[in-house]
Design a protein around this motif. Structure first.
Motif, PDB file in Angstrom:
ATOM      1  N   VAL A 197      -4.015   4.544   2.287  1.00  0.00           N
ATOM      2  CA  VAL A 197      -4.879   3.531   2.904  1.00  0.00           C
ATOM      3  C   VAL A 197      -4.053   2.297   3.256  1.00  0.00           C
ATOM      4  O   VAL A 197      -4.191   1.733   4.349  1.00  0.00           O
ATOM      5  N   LYS A 198      -3.179   1.892   2.352  1.00  0.00           N
ATOM      6  CA  LYS A 198      -2.319   0.725   2.598  1.00  0.00           C
ATOM      7  C   LYS A 198      -1.423   0.954   3.815  1.00  0.00           C
ATOM      8  O   LYS A 198      -1.251   0.068   4.656  1.00  0.00           O
ATOM      9  N   ALA A 199      -0.855   2.148   3.916  1.00  0.00           N
ATOM     10  CA  ALA A 199      -0.003   2.462   5.064  1.00  0.00           C
ATOM     11  C   ALA A 199      -0.803   2.477   6.363  1.00  0.00           C
ATOM     12  O   ALA A 199      -0.320   2.011   7.398  1.00  0.00           O
ATOM     13  N   ALA A 200      -2.023   2.977   6.316  1.00  0.00           N
ATOM     14  CA  ALA A 200      -2.864   3.017   7.515  1.00  0.00           C
ATOM     15  C   ALA A 200      -3.308   1.613   7.921  1.00  0.00           C
ATOM     16  O   ALA A 200      -3.511   1.346   9.106  1.00  0.00           O
ATOM     17  N   ALA A 201      -3.447   0.722   6.961  1.00  0.00           N
ATOM     18  CA  ALA A 201      -3.869  -0.649   7.275  1.00  0.00           C
ATOM     19  C   ALA A 201      -2.755  -1.413   7.980  1.00  0.00           C
ATOM     20  O   ALA A 201      -3.027  -2.298   8.783  1.00  0.00           O
ATOM     21  N   GLY A 202      -1.517  -1.072   7.675  1.00  0.00           N
ATOM     22  CA  GLY A 202      -0.403  -1.724   8.345  1.00  0.00           C
ATOM     23  C   GLY A 202       0.261  -2.780   7.485  1.00  0.00           C
ATOM     24  O   GLY A 202       0.013  -2.890   6.278  1.00  0.00           O
ATOM     25  N   GLU A 203       1.086  -3.566   8.129  1.00  0.00           N
ATOM     26  CA  GLU A 203       1.889  -4.563   7.430  1.00  0.00           C
ATOM     27  C   GLU A 203       1.028  -5.724   6.957  1.00  0.00           C
ATOM     28  O   GLU A 203       0.054  -6.097   7.595  1.00  0.00           O
ATOM     29  N   GLY A 204       1.411  -6.293   5.832  1.00  0.00           N
ATOM     30  CA  GLY A 204       0.730  -7.480   5.325  1.00  0.00           C
ATOM     31  C   GLY A 204      -0.302  -7.201   4.254  1.00  0.00           C
ATOM     32  O   GLY A 204      -0.953  -8.124   3.766  1.00  0.00           O
ATOM     33  N   PHE A 205      -0.455  -5.956   3.848  1.00  0.00           N
ATOM     34  CA  PHE A 205      -1.425  -5.610   2.815  1.00  0.00           C
ATOM     35  C   PHE A 205      -0.697  -5.202   1.544  1.00  0.00           C
ATOM     36  O   PHE A 205       0.403  -4.669   1.589  1.00  0.00           O
ATOM     37  N   GLU A 206      -1.310  -5.463   0.412  1.00  0.00           N
ATOM     38  CA  GLU A 206      -0.727  -5.178  -0.895  1.00  0.00           C
ATOM     39  C   GLU A 206      -1.688  -4.289  -1.681  1.00  0.00           C
ATOM     40  O   GLU A 206      -2.886  -4.267  -1.420  1.00  0.00           O
ATOM     41  N   MET A 207      -1.140  -3.560  -2.669  1.00  0.00           N
ATOM     42  CA  MET A 207      -1.949  -2.666  -3.482  1.00  0.00           C
ATOM     43  C   MET A 207      -1.695  -2.941  -4.961  1.00  0.00           C
ATOM     44  O   MET A 207      -0.554  -3.161  -5.368  1.00  0.00           O
TER      45      MET A 207
ATOM     46  N   ARG B 239      -2.232  -9.529   1.943  1.00  0.00           N
ATOM     47  CA  ARG B 239      -1.259 -10.363   1.245  1.00  0.00           C
ATOM     48  C   ARG B 239      -0.912 -11.608   2.056  1.00  0.00           C
ATOM     49  O   ARG B 239      -0.570 -12.645   1.505  1.00  0.00           O
ATOM     50  N   THR B 240      -1.004 -11.507   3.375  1.00  0.00           N
ATOM     51  CA  THR B 240      -0.635 -12.625   4.242  1.00  0.00           C
ATOM     52  C   THR B 240      -1.861 -13.146   4.984  1.00  0.00           C
ATOM     53  O   THR B 240      -2.878 -12.458   5.106  1.00  0.00           O
ATOM     54  N   ILE B 241      -1.738 -14.348   5.484  1.00  0.00           N
ATOM     55  CA  ILE B 241      -2.823 -14.954   6.266  1.00  0.00           C
ATOM     56  C   ILE B 241      -3.067 -14.141   7.532  1.00  0.00           C
ATOM     57  O   ILE B 241      -4.211 -13.908   7.926  1.00  0.00           O
ATOM     58  N   LYS B 242      -1.990 -13.683   8.149  1.00  0.00           N
ATOM     59  CA  LYS B 242      -2.111 -12.890   9.381  1.00  0.00           C
ATOM     60  C   LYS B 242      -2.906 -11.597   9.116  1.00  0.00           C
ATOM     61  O   LYS B 242      -3.776 -11.229   9.898  1.00  0.00           O
ATOM     62  N   ALA B 243      -2.611 -10.943   8.002  1.00  0.00           N
ATOM     63  CA  ALA B 243      -3.333  -9.716   7.651  1.00  0.00           C
ATOM     64  C   ALA B 243      -4.791 -10.017   7.322  1.00  0.00           C
ATOM     65  O   ALA B 243      -5.690  -9.248   7.680  1.00  0.00           O
ATOM     66  N   ALA B 244      -5.041 -11.135   6.661  1.00  0.00           N
ATOM     67  CA  ALA B 244      -6.419 -11.512   6.329  1.00  0.00           C
ATOM     68  C   ALA B 244      -7.225 -11.779   7.600  1.00  0.00           C
ATOM     69  O   ALA B 244      -8.395 -11.361   7.703  1.00  0.00           O
ATOM     70  N   ARG B 245      -6.621 -12.445   8.558  1.00  0.00           N
ATOM     71  CA  ARG B 245      -7.321 -12.709   9.833  1.00  0.00           C
ATOM     72  C   ARG B 245      -7.579 -11.413  10.598  1.00  0.00           C
ATOM     73  O   ARG B 245      -8.656 -11.208  11.154  1.00  0.00           O
ATOM     74  N   ARG B 246      -6.563 -10.538  10.593  1.00  0.00           N
ATOM     75  CA  ARG B 246      -6.726  -9.252  11.279  1.00  0.00           C
ATOM     76  C   ARG B 246      -7.830  -8.422  10.613  1.00  0.00           C
ATOM     77  O   ARG B 246      -8.639  -7.792  11.281  1.00  0.00           O
ATOM     78  N   ASN B 247      -7.874  -8.461   9.295  1.00  0.00           N
ATOM     79  CA  ASN B 247      -8.901  -7.726   8.575  1.00  0.00           C
ATOM     80  C   ASN B 247     -10.289  -8.300   8.865  1.00  0.00           C
ATOM     81  O   ASN B 247     -11.249  -7.549   9.060  1.00  0.00           O
TER      82      ASN B 247
END
Length: 87
Positions: free
Chosen positions: A33-43, A63-71
């Protein structure tokens, strides 16, 4: 016909939920799931509180602001959940 007697062992289910095979499977699903979500996510992976279940849980979070916004914008984690299904 006599009814079978079952003796429940209080620690049996707790120990089953933290067995090596169960943990390995749950963590493998989390990594997919983490790999499918892409960069910026942590497990993270840990056993929950023994209240009473103590289930093993994997959490994937931005993990990052960019990933949080994308999510927030694209529901990235929800879309990535299908990658965690068993193979």
């Amino acid at each position: 016909m006599p009814k079978p007697k079952i003796q429940w062992k209080p620690d049996a289910f707790y120990n089953l939920r933290r067995a090596t095979g169960v943990v390995r499977d749950v963590e493998a699903r989390g990594r997919r799931v983490k790999a499918a979500a892409g960069e910026g996510f942590e497990m993270t992976s840990r056993q929950g509180a023994r209240n009473p279940q103590g289930r093993w849980r994997v959490t994937i979070f931005p993990r990052t602001i960019k990933a949080a916004r994308r999510n927030a914008k694209d529901n990235t984690l929800v879309k990535a959940l299908n990658a965690g299904r068993s193979r």
